[in-house]
Design a protein around this motif. Structure first.
Motif: not given
Length: 284
Positions: A67-75
């Motif tokens: 859905x999003x243009x960009x996803x930044x995932x913090x793990x």
């Protein structure tokens, strides 16, 4: 693309990458696609940006990335990074950051990873033991998030969305309602996770406010008043405010102040609205 909601797929991934669930980090992975859809839809991130906290093996990340243009995932768990690189290999709009969200320079991350004009929301399946610190940090960061959509323990969700006068109403309620308009999106029984936690969860959406709901002379003082009011819930508001650090009020001062604000001194903090807390703070 792997179906990351299937327990058999999750088990295979854990075996392939020689790892297991971390009880200490509160890892419980969602296995209900409908709940994932609810979270992604509530984020309202179509064509926009998303910060995801705690992607786990990437099951929600994949939904957001579609859905999003960009996803930044913090793990935070370094053991999951190789798994995430594998499960999210088909998406070129996902960046994985191995870090602690509470120690990360979030404003800089957003500045570096997203266009300045791109609205950014947060989506997270938060470990129960650290929900409040992360939520507080996000709300008080000053970052103009569009929405914060979180999976939390049911008890915490009830507190976030409580109304004045009930047992669930407290400092966390006031904090969340000051910065946002919270609502429960859906209830999620424990059986929707692998492994299943001991308690049920809810998905909460916090639509961030663009303006403060009350006029304040001093925001820090406002939250000191709120903290004082709930520090000893069984005591009257008058007694809670008196001699509380940072307020410098005697019991007589507190009594007179509350009368001036049109508030009964014998009331308990759980019955006050945000407007009444603001009136007290502004008078101080």
């Amino acid at each position: 693309m792997l179906d990351l909601t299937k327990p058999s797929v999750i088990k295979d991934l854990m075996q392939t990458f020689d790892t297991n669930f971390s009880k200490g980090l509160g890892q419980n992975f969602l296995i209900n696609p409908a709940v994932l859809d609810s979270i992604a839809e509530a984020a309202e991130c179509d064509g926009e940006g998303v910060i995801e906290v705690g992607p786990g093996i990437g099951v929600l990340t994949a939904q957001l990335a579609q859905r999003a243009k960009k996803v930044v995932s913090v793990e935070i768990d370094s053991r999951l990074i190789d798994i995430l690189n594998h499960t999210l290999a088909d998406f070129d709009n996902v960046k994985i950051v191995n870090d602690d969200i509470l120690k990360l320079n979030l404003p800089k991350l957003i500045q570096d990873e997203f266009d300045a004009s791109l609205p950014v929301s947060v989506a997270a399946n938060l470990p129960y033991y650290i929900t409040t610190p992360i939520l507080t940090m996000l709300l008080e960061s000053g970052i103009p998030f569009k929405n914060i959509v979180i999976m939390v323990q049911k008890e915490v969700g009830m507190r976030i969305c409580a109304s004045p006068g009930g047992k669930d109403y407290g400092a966390l309620t006031v904090l969340c309602n000051f910065y946002s308009e919270p609502e429960i999106v859906t209830h999620v029984p424990a059986g929707n996770f692998m492994p299943a936690p001991k308690v049920d969860s809810v998905v909460v959406k916090l639509k961030m406010r663009k303006e403060s709901p009350v006029l304040l002379n001093d925001t820090k003082l406002f939250f000191t008043v709120v903290k004082a009011a709930f520090a000893q819930r069984r005591k009257t508001l008058e007694n809670c405010l008196a001699n509380f650090p940072g307020l410098n009020l005697s019991k007589q001062d507190a009594h007179s102040l509350l009368l001036k604000a049109g508030i009964e001194p014998g009331i308990r903090g759980e019955r006050l609205s945000i407007n009444e807390f603001a009136a007290i703070a502004n008078l101080i």
